[in-house]
Design a protein around this motif. Sequence first.
Motif, mmCIF file in Angstrom:
data_model
loop_
_atom_site.group_PDB
_atom_site.id
_atom_site.type_symbol
_atom_site.label_atom_id
_atom_site.label_comp_id
_atom_site.label_asym_id
_atom_site.label_seq_id
_atom_site.Cartn_x
_atom_site.Cartn_y
_atom_site.Cartn_z
ATOM 1 N N ASN A 1 0.792 -1.008 0.139
ATOM 2 C CA ASN A 1 -0.025 -0.013 0.103
ATOM 3 C C ASN A 1 0.283 1.765 -0.179
ATOM 4 O O ASN A 1 -0.025 2.608 0.402
ATOM 5 N N THR A 2 1.943 1.680 -0.244
ATOM 6 C CA THR A 2 2.856 2.509 -0.260
ATOM 7 C C THR A 2 2.518 3.333 -1.404
ATOM 8 O O THR A 2 2.802 2.605 -2.466
ATOM 9 N N MET A 3 2.205 4.629 -0.555
ATOM 10 C CA MET A 3 1.907 5.256 -1.993
ATOM 11 C C MET A 3 2.816 6.275 -2.418
ATOM 12 O O MET A 3 3.709 6.881 -1.182
ATOM 13 N N THR A 4 3.125 6.294 -3.908
ATOM 14 C CA THR A 4 4.377 6.595 -4.528
ATOM 15 C C THR A 4 4.016 6.809 -5.840
ATOM 16 O O THR A 4 2.531 6.603 -6.144
ATOM 17 N N ASP A 5 4.759 7.349 -6.701
ATOM 18 C CA ASP A 5 4.546 7.720 -7.888
ATOM 19 C C ASP A 5 4.493 6.517 -8.626
ATOM 20 O O ASP A 5 5.287 5.625 -9.104
ATOM 21 N N ILE A 6 3.921 6.273 -9.582
ATOM 22 C CA ILE A 6 3.601 5.814 -10.250
ATOM 23 C C ILE A 6 2.845 5.580 -11.888
ATOM 24 O O ILE A 6 1.972 6.494 -12.162
ATOM 25 N N ALA B 1 -0.755 2.764 -24.112
ATOM 26 C CA ALA B 1 -0.285 4.415 -24.597
ATOM 27 C C ALA B 1 0.125 4.991 -23.162
ATOM 28 O O ALA B 1 -1.106 5.010 -22.082
ATOM 29 N N TYR B 2 1.092 6.127 -22.987
ATOM 30 C CA TYR B 2 0.867 6.647 -21.339
ATOM 31 C C TYR B 2 -0.569 7.867 -21.451
ATOM 32 O O TYR B 2 -0.304 7.881 -22.582
ATOM 33 N N ILE B 3 -0.737 7.928 -20.081
ATOM 34 C CA ILE B 3 -1.265 8.949 -19.885
ATOM 35 C C ILE B 3 -0.941 9.893 -19.066
ATOM 36 O O ILE B 3 -1.014 10.757 -19.322
ATOM 37 N N THR B 4 -0.261 9.161 -17.670
ATOM 38 C CA THR B 4 0.350 11.081 -16.911
ATOM 39 C C THR B 4 1.050 9.544 -15.568
ATOM 40 O O THR B 4 0.307 8.025 -15.306
ATOM 41 N N THR B 5 1.217 10.187 -14.939
ATOM 42 C CA THR B 5 1.600 10.164 -13.947
ATOM 43 C C THR B 5 0.934 10.515 -12.491
ATOM 44 O O THR B 5 1.167 11.736 -12.485
ATOM 45 N N THR B 6 0.683 9.835 -11.041
ATOM 46 C CA THR B 6 0.261 9.863 -10.149
ATOM 47 C C THR B 6 0.386 9.535 -8.337
ATOM 48 O O THR B 6 0.910 8.198 -8.784
ATOM 49 N N LYS B 7 0.286 9.774 -8.222
ATOM 50 C CA LYS B 7 0.086 9.040 -6.899
ATOM 51 C C LYS B 7 -0.710 7.670 -6.562
ATOM 52 O O LYS B 7 -2.107 8.154 -6.435
ATOM 53 N N VAL C 1 -0.182 -1.149 -7.227
ATOM 54 C CA VAL C 1 -1.562 -1.250 -8.986
ATOM 55 C C VAL C 1 0.161 -0.599 -10.240
ATOM 56 O O VAL C 1 -1.027 -1.738 -11.027
ATOM 57 N N GLN C 2 1.025 -1.136 -9.690
ATOM 58 C CA GLN C 2 1.649 -0.444 -11.403
ATOM 59 C C GLN C 2 2.162 -1.518 -12.123
ATOM 60 O O GLN C 2 2.019 -1.345 -13.295
ATOM 61 N N HIS C 3 1.546 -2.927 -11.868
ATOM 62 C CA HIS C 3 1.607 -3.769 -12.160
ATOM 63 C C HIS C 3 0.919 -4.237 -12.774
ATOM 64 O O HIS C 3 1.144 -4.755 -14.422
ATOM 65 N N GLU D 1 6.815 -9.759 -19.048
ATOM 66 C CA GLU D 1 7.830 -8.861 -19.048
ATOM 67 C C GLU D 1 7.532 -7.341 -18.802
ATOM 68 O O GLU D 1 7.965 -6.144 -17.989
ATOM 69 N N LYS D 2 6.492 -6.559 -19.266
ATOM 70 C CA LYS D 2 6.217 -5.363 -19.865
ATOM 71 C C LYS D 2 5.539 -4.546 -18.154
ATOM 72 O O LYS D 2 6.143 -4.007 -17.271
ATOM 73 N N SER D 3 4.825 -5.366 -17.639
ATOM 74 C CA SER D 3 3.776 -5.395 -16.414
ATOM 75 C C SER D 3 5.505 -5.737 -14.891
ATOM 76 O O SER D 3 5.899 -4.709 -14.457
ATOM 77 N N CYS D 4 6.782 -6.625 -14.630
ATOM 78 C CA CYS D 4 7.530 -6.136 -14.380
ATOM 79 C C CYS D 4 8.221 -5.112 -14.507
ATOM 80 O O CYS D 4 9.292 -4.717 -13.621
ATOM 81 N N GLU D 5 8.915 -4.430 -15.725
ATOM 82 C CA GLU D 5 9.691 -3.557 -15.910
ATOM 83 C C GLU D 5 8.812 -2.467 -15.236
ATOM 84 O O GLU D 5 9.107 -1.655 -14.690
ATOM 85 N N TYR D 6 7.638 -2.344 -15.939
ATOM 86 C CA TYR D 6 6.277 -1.021 -14.661
ATOM 87 C C TYR D 6 7.170 -0.817 -13.371
ATOM 88 O O TYR D 6 7.409 0.279 -12.651
ATOM 89 N N GLN D 7 6.962 -2.382 -13.503
ATOM 90 C CA GLN D 7 6.465 -2.488 -11.542
ATOM 91 C C GLN D 7 8.020 -1.710 -10.734
ATOM 92 O O GLN D 7 8.773 -1.432 -9.946
ATOM 93 N N LYS D 8 9.613 -2.943 -11.834
ATOM 94 C CA LYS D 8 10.917 -2.162 -11.299
ATOM 95 C C LYS D 8 10.774 -1.297 -11.727
ATOM 96 O O LYS D 8 11.701 -0.531 -10.409
ATOM 97 N N LYS D 9 10.485 0.009 -12.262
ATOM 98 C CA LYS D 9 10.689 1.357 -11.972
ATOM 99 C C LYS D 9 10.173 2.096 -10.794
ATOM 100 O O LYS D 9 10.365 2.670 -11.030
ATOM 101 N N ALA D 10 9.063 1.761 -10.944
ATOM 102 C CA ALA D 10 8.520 1.983 -9.368
ATOM 103 C C ALA D 10 9.167 1.794 -8.015
ATOM 104 O O ALA D 10 9.104 2.902 -7.435
#
Length: 636
Positions: free
Chosen positions: A418-423, A431-437, A442-444, A451-460
Amino acid sequence: MQEVKLYFQKKNGFYIKEAFKTLRSNIEFCGDDIKVIAVTSCMAHEGKSSVAMELAKSFAEAGNVTLLIDADMRKSVLIGRYKTGAVKFGLSHCLIGKQQYMDAICETDIPKLYVLFAGPVPPNPSELLGSRKFVEMLDVMKRPFTYIIIDTPPLGSVIDAAVVAKNCDGAVLVVENNAVSYRFVQKVKDQLDKTGSRILGVVLNKVDMSSKGYYGHYGKYYGKYYGKYYGEYGVDPQSLEKQEKEEQQIKALQKEFHENQKREEQDKREKEKKEQRQIKKQKVKQAVGKSVKRLLVAMVIILLICGLALGGFETAKAMGKRHLQSGSESAWPDLQTAIDTELKKEEAIRWQDGWVKYQDTIYQYNQEILTFLIMGIDKNSDAIAVEEGTEGGQADALFLAVMNPRDNSIKIIGINRNTMTDIDIYNGEGAYITTTKAQIAVQHGFGDGMEKSCEYQKKAVKKLFYNLPIHGYAAVNMSAIPTINDTVGGIDVTVLEDLTKVDDSLVKDSNVHLSGESAFWYVEYRDTDVFGSADMRLVRQQQYLTNMVNTAKQKVREDASVALSLYQAISPQMVTDVSVYEAAYLASVLPNYKFDQNSFYMMQGETVRGEEFEEFYPDEEALYEMILDVFYEKVE
């Protein structure tokens, strides 16, 4: 979504209404691919904003869900002219990532008409309108809105309109009657041509319809004609007959148009089916490729377990180590930005890149460390507070496994889901929409579940930990827990909280040998009606993982084939970017690493009740000190 009420100073007369209906009809007959339309002029005060508003209003009155975008961010007149009062968000908020698109749009009191006002004046309007976010915004808006009308600045004054027009399906040029020279209009028209945008036509504005010239006669004739037809002065039989013929011709044209549209839609569906078949074939190829990769990794592990110390495998292990150490995008975390400690003169002289100073102590990043992101994925998690495409499943368990070759230790950092951070938010098409807290788990979900989900989660996770180098990842479905658990003969735990709601054997403080579904419920279940349930589950996961690692190591010592069985149990439900060479290196060194319950680190912070879900806010100072403790060494 905001709500506003539009105020028009005076009602349009018959001629003006008919003029905009004609303009609307002409645009409709340009083709069904004309959906996004830019409206511009040569210079200010030619009436382009009024034309844009009336055109959008006309489309809405015809039953089309229409969005009017005020892209004249330098000198917007829409809010003041139509007296909408205060508007909290606008286009500039969206383009700088401060607000989501749908929240900034205003629903008006005119049915099916929506407006996105300009917002505060930014210092760089042209750059924002030419940005990737503006293009992605238009792509997103095409789905809910039938037509998008964009009011742009005068093209004869600034380049903004050309920047917008190149991303539109067509452009309309508004020219004031007897106010602009032919040469100037031609120059503006050439500028539009250079953008590649299709010029749909020119609107001659501010024409005196009461004059005795041709246009005055034309307007009066049709006003009289339609007035008679609609019964204001009685019915004219000849006019009625003529009108019926015209209506029949229009119906015939409409029928032909709809038939063509149906054929095009059918062709489009056939094309989509063909593309889907090709995608399925590609996925089969990828699946075969992944199976081959897993088989190769399994073969390497078998040979290592059997003790075949061949020179080739020594080379493979060396290559794997080099790949892992060079695999991270960043060399060390960006901790310098969080430090507010002045350097002494002698310290500044010998200062090196990657060093940080904290509370009068200098630290350097241990570049021999290898860090891996471990994810437990659940595709049946509770609903989340974001609206875009999240079919990839949530990362309900998140851990950083840190290997330190200098002391042969493994440390585990547990990350609260539940850590609140930029995703980063993506739509269903990726397509990228925006970045939000939002909750980090949920980033995955915004990826493909692979692989794409894992890369998104790794970035967050990297961003949360000050751009920490992460050398690899492994994501395992939570549904694999019973299989993994039973492969090592089950795990002994002291039950930390009462879980008899889901399993009668999981009584608090009882000593239980977990097997099958009991292991799954112990690691995965949380009672969402109990505040802080995610925090308590993370403690259980820490306990289980510690016991799991120690049990697995003991079983492998007793029977080396258990390692292969464990890998085979995990592999079908695992996504990883660890290569064959890297797996060879890890399999050869991990048995020598120390790991116990003191190797576990938990993020400190506070869990609060948000509007819909629990939210965990990390203690930034404690997080900073934990990173120094785990990843850094003191400089003597």
